[in-house]
Write a protein that holds these residues in place. Structure first.
Motif, PDB file in Angstrom:
ATOM      1  N   UNK A  85       0.794  -1.054   0.096  1.00 22.19           N
ATOM      2  CA  UNK A  85      -0.279   0.115   0.026  1.00 22.19           C
ATOM      3  C   UNK A  85       0.801   1.460   0.132  1.00 22.19           C
ATOM      4  N   UNK A  86       1.878   1.168   0.803  1.00 21.83           N
ATOM      5  CA  UNK A  86       2.779   2.455   0.919  1.00 21.83           C
ATOM      6  C   UNK A  86       3.473   2.746  -0.326  1.00 21.83           C
ATOM      7  N   UNK A 119       8.638   5.945  -0.986  1.00 21.00           N
ATOM      8  CA  UNK A 119       9.865   5.040  -1.294  1.00 21.00           C
ATOM      9  C   UNK A 119      10.700   4.988   0.147  1.00 21.00           C
ATOM     10  N   UNK A 120      10.375   5.895   1.067  1.00 20.87           N
ATOM     11  CA  UNK A 120      10.796   5.880   2.408  1.00 20.87           C
ATOM     12  C   UNK A 120       9.929   6.488   3.452  1.00 20.87           C
ATOM     13  N   UNK A 150      14.205  -2.169   3.097  1.00 23.09           N
ATOM     14  CA  UNK A 150      14.936  -1.137   2.329  1.00 23.09           C
ATOM     15  C   UNK A 150      14.130   0.159   2.328  1.00 23.09           C
ATOM     16  N   UNK A 151      12.953   0.221   2.704  1.00 22.95           N
ATOM     17  CA  UNK A 151      12.176   1.461   2.527  1.00 22.95           C
ATOM     18  C   UNK A 151      11.804   2.201   3.914  1.00 22.95           C
ATOM     19  N   UNK A 152      11.996   1.089   4.978  1.00 21.87           N
ATOM     20  CA  UNK A 152      11.120   1.496   6.504  1.00 21.87           C
ATOM     21  C   UNK A 152      12.231   2.068   6.953  1.00 21.87           C
ATOM     22  N   UNK A 192      16.682   8.778  13.740  1.00 23.51           N
ATOM     23  CA  UNK A 192      16.619   7.580  12.575  1.00 23.51           C
ATOM     24  C   UNK A 192      16.586   8.118  11.459  1.00 23.51           C
ATOM     25  N   UNK A 193      16.049   9.484  11.338  1.00 27.91           N
ATOM     26  CA  UNK A 193      16.201  10.073   9.794  1.00 27.91           C
ATOM     27  C   UNK A 193      14.859   9.625   9.042  1.00 27.91           C
TER      28      UNK A 193
END
Length: 380
Positions: free
Chosen positions: A168-169, A175-176, A198-200, A379-380
């Motif tokens: 869904x995201x 992408x992040x 890779x996206x979380x 964590x950015x």
């Protein structure tokens, strides 16, 4: 991961027919009340005077249309993800550079859990917080909850739900993104990171990581052992909904679907058990907010369909988390950080955040939002 297909995303609004409201009030007006059992207080369940007053307010004082307008003020949508019909809210921040954030509600809760919180996250400027720490918020209803379709077969899992949320995201163009979860969401949020590492950017859990089990006892310090014994005494005093819903969800759902007072009593019992202070849970959670959640379950007939996390398991287990991305919690206690770190890269573990209820976003949205911002700043 499945076929990774998402059909067209369609706008959605909640529109409960007036006939359903009239039916609810009529049922609440002819309740066949039981006798009060001896024992007093909450020792034998929800006290009769408490429930009668709450039911009367639901019938005569509660304004569903007002709650419906509050929910519909959030942009809502439906989509089919890998053949599963899903409902979600998607609230974009007015701030440039806002971070996408996926919120996961608990059981027995819904999108209503985050009504007090969303504004703090999407528009921190309006709440006296740093506008550079804003979020675009996505709040899906878990399968079988609210307006998301129920699983069509047994065997559904939090891992499968986590995979759906990742897709869904992706369909929303993110992408992040960060992921939050509490209660049931504490199981689903790590599953999203496992499905989409890779996206979380990070996983933020309300509480629940590092809860000790019998297997941890041999390696415990005296202080941890005392903590474990205290937790066992607390859990032994409650109604084990995991065991109940593991064995007979269909049986109990006849009452929840047909009697609003049966549903109200069940919800009140659980919200009271999730209350960790003196007094009633309605002392810290707005009564109408609680009734909005109960009403959503009633109108969608999802008290039974929402129980799949329990009936599709063999035994109860605490959430374990994941090691793919950093983890933070709103409240470390009553978990033990040493145990949480066995399966998580814990970078945020406060000891003294305020909260008197398990569903703390309904009680203390401001402090919760501030701590969530602090974690994602790391964590950015």
């Amino acid at each position: 991961m499945g076929s990774d297909t998402t059909t067209a995303i369609r706008p959605f609004a909640i529109e409960v027919p007036q006939a359903d409201l009239d039916d609810l009030r009529e049922r609440l007006g002819r309740v066949r009340w039981p006798r009060e059992l001896p024992g007093g207080g909450w020792e034998r369940g929800v006290p009769l005077p408490f429930l009668r007053e709450l039911a009367d307010h639901w019938r005569t004082g509660f304004d569903w249309r007002r709650q419906e307008r509050a929910l519909n003020a959030l942009p809502q949508f439906t989509a089919d993800v890998d053949g599963q019909a899903l409902h979600f809210a998607h609230v974009r921040s007015p701030e440039p550079g806002a971070v996408p954030l996926l919120l996961n509600h608990g059981w027995p809760n819904s999108l209503v859990e985050f009504l007090p919180l969303i504004g703090h996250l999407t528009d921190p400027r309006a709440h006296g917080a740093d506008p550079a720490r804003a979020f675009h918020v996505v709040v899906p209803s878990a399968p079988g909850y609210g307006y998301s379709a129920a699983p069509s077969a047994a065997g559904w899992s939090t891992a499968r739900t986590g995979g759906l949320w990742a897709r869904l995201m992706r369909a929303l163009g993110y992408d992040r993104y960060g992921v939050q979860g509490g209660d049931l969401g504490a199981y689903i949020a790590p599953a999203v990171a496992q499905a989409d590492p890779g996206r979380v950017s990070g996983v933020y859990i309300t509480a629940g990581l590092g809860f000790p089990t019998e297997a941890d006892v041999p390696g415990m310090t005296p202080e941890e052992l005392a903590h474990y014994e205290g937790m066992r005494k607390w859990s032994a005093g409650g109604l084990d909904h995991h065991a109940l819903l593991r064995r007979g969800p269909q049986t109990f759902d006849y009452g929840w679907a047909d009697s609003p007072v049966a549903l109200l009593a069940w919800m009140a019992h659980k919200f009271q058990e999730f209350h960790v202070a003196e007094g009633a849970f309605t002392d810290v959670i707005d009564r109408d907010l609680f009734l909005a959640n109960v009403s959503l379950y009633w109108f969608t007939r999802t008290a039974g369909t929402s129980s799949w996390p329990m009936y599709d398991t063999e035994e109860s287990a605490w959430p374990e988390g994941q090691r793919h991305v950093p983890t933070g919690v709103y409240s470390g206690p009553p978990g033990i950080r040493r145990l949480a770190e066995l399966r998580n890269d814990v970078v945020h573990w406060p000891e003294d955040n305020p909260g008197r209820h398990h569903f703390v976003t309904m009680e203390s949205p401001g402090p919760y939002a501030a701590d969530l911002r602090a974690f994602f700043a790391k964590v950015g």
